[in-house]
Design an enzyme around this catalytic site. Structure first.
Site, PDB file in Angstrom:
ATOM      1  N   GLU A 178       0.591  -1.036   0.121  1.00  0.00           N
ATOM      2  CA  GLU A 178       0.077   0.039  -0.480  1.00  0.00           C
ATOM      3  C   GLU A 178       0.341   1.779   0.151  1.00  0.00           C
ATOM      4  O   GLU A 178       0.607   2.030  -0.376  1.00  0.00           O
ATOM      5  CB  GLU A 178      -0.843  -0.133   0.969  1.00  0.00           C
ATOM      6  CG  GLU A 178      -1.727  -0.936   1.083  1.00  0.00           C
ATOM      7  CD  GLU A 178      -3.270  -0.635   1.854  1.00  0.00           C
ATOM      8  OE1 GLU A 178      -4.376  -0.743   1.962  1.00  0.00           O
ATOM      9  OE2 GLU A 178      -2.402  -1.904   3.242  1.00  0.00           O
ATOM     10  N   GLU A 217      -3.670  -9.108   3.066  1.00  0.00           N
ATOM     11  CA  GLU A 217      -4.976  -8.787   4.228  1.00  0.00           C
ATOM     12  C   GLU A 217      -6.273  -9.836   4.296  1.00  0.00           C
ATOM     13  O   GLU A 217      -6.357 -10.212   5.439  1.00  0.00           O
ATOM     14  CB  GLU A 217      -5.043  -7.357   4.805  1.00  0.00           C
ATOM     15  CG  GLU A 217      -4.018  -6.217   5.163  1.00  0.00           C
ATOM     16  CD  GLU A 217      -3.725  -6.179   3.179  1.00  0.00           C
ATOM     17  OE1 GLU A 217      -2.782  -5.189   3.334  1.00  0.00           O
ATOM     18  OE2 GLU A 217      -3.636  -6.497   2.313  1.00  0.00           O
TER      19      GLU A 217
END
Length: 267
Positions: free
Chosen positions: A121, A141
């Site tokens: 990210e 995730e």
């Protein structure tokens, strides 16, 4: 900025000779995990980078060969007891990564190895992504029963398209550097060990240009991507108008006509 002036626990920060190029090396062995301490130090570095008039480019890389960064600290995620705590954790990362994306000064990710989760990210918020041939990527995730919280659900689809982003996010699968390049997630692949050198080459090309023009190009791209095409064109028009009133525009044109190197004043 100079390493002798500021000491950090989770990173090294150095500058090249002219102090125009800053290099932030994530150094939190063994896997360069992103912790609350890293975020606190990263915020300090970003503030100094934005305020330093000599600083033109920031390169972010990872220490060692094992990982650029393996992402967020799992123990911190495991300590979340309720939704409110989760929101605080996500908001912290989002705010910092927004600062990266919204910077008028370019920020380059020099990805030397594994880049997973929250680290992926981070590179999505950077303006350019140069990767080692041995680097690997994952938005993992979902394998922990959660979703990305630091921007991947929004930046990744904008970068590579909704369907490809959905596959990466929903499976948590790891992809190679070549696969990341093929779908447009990274900009270049280089030989292992050359990622920082190549990033420096690109940085030096950028800083030879008018930084006044670079900042307005960054603004036009960034703000235009938030709008429709017609609205984005208007933003480009406004930015073009501003650079046409600059000293650097006159210098650039005169230098080109007279076949000499421009001497920009960045104004």
């Amino acid at each position: 900025m100079n390493e002798a002036e500021t000491k950090f626990k989770t990173m090294f920060v150095s500058t090249e000779e002219t102090k125009a190029i800053w290099i932030l090396t994530i150094n939190n062995p063994p896997l360069n995990i992103i912790t609350p301490v890293f975020f606190a130090e990263f915020e300090v570095v970003l503030k100094q980078y934005f305020q330093d008039r000599e600083a033109k480019i920031l390169i972010i890389t990872g220490a060692g060969d094992r990982a650029f960064s393996m992402g967020a600290d799992i123990t911190e995620i495991a300590s979340i007891d309720n939704a409110a705590q989760g929101r605080v954790l996500a908001k912290r990362g989002q705010d910092l990564y927004d600062q990266v994306e919204n910077s008028d000064k370019p920020i380059i990710a020099a990805i030397n190895s594994m880049c997973f989760g929250g680290a992926n990210e981070l590179i999505l918020a950077c303006h350019l992504r140069i990767a080692s041939e041995k680097s690997k990527f994952a938005q993992s995730e979902i394998n922990l029963g959660i979703i990305p919280g630091w921007g991947a659900t929004q930046r990744l689809p904008r970068l590579i398209g909704t369907s490809r982003a959905r596959k990466i996010i929903l499976t948590g699968d790891m992809i190679t550097a070549q696969e990341a390049y093929d779908i447009g997630m990274i900009d270049e692949i280089v030989q292992h060990g050359e990622v920082l050198n190549r990033s420096m080459e690109i940085a030096k090309k950028i800083i030879r240009n008018s930084q006044f023009a670079v900042a307005y190009a960054q603004k036009a791209i960034r703000e235009g991507m938030k709008k429709s095409l017609s609205e984005g064109i208007k933003i480009e028009l406004d930015c073009f108008e501003q650079v046409c009133a600059s000293e650097d525009m006159k210098e650039g044109i005169h230098a080109y006509i007279n076949k000499r190197q421009p001497q920009y004043k960045n104004r």
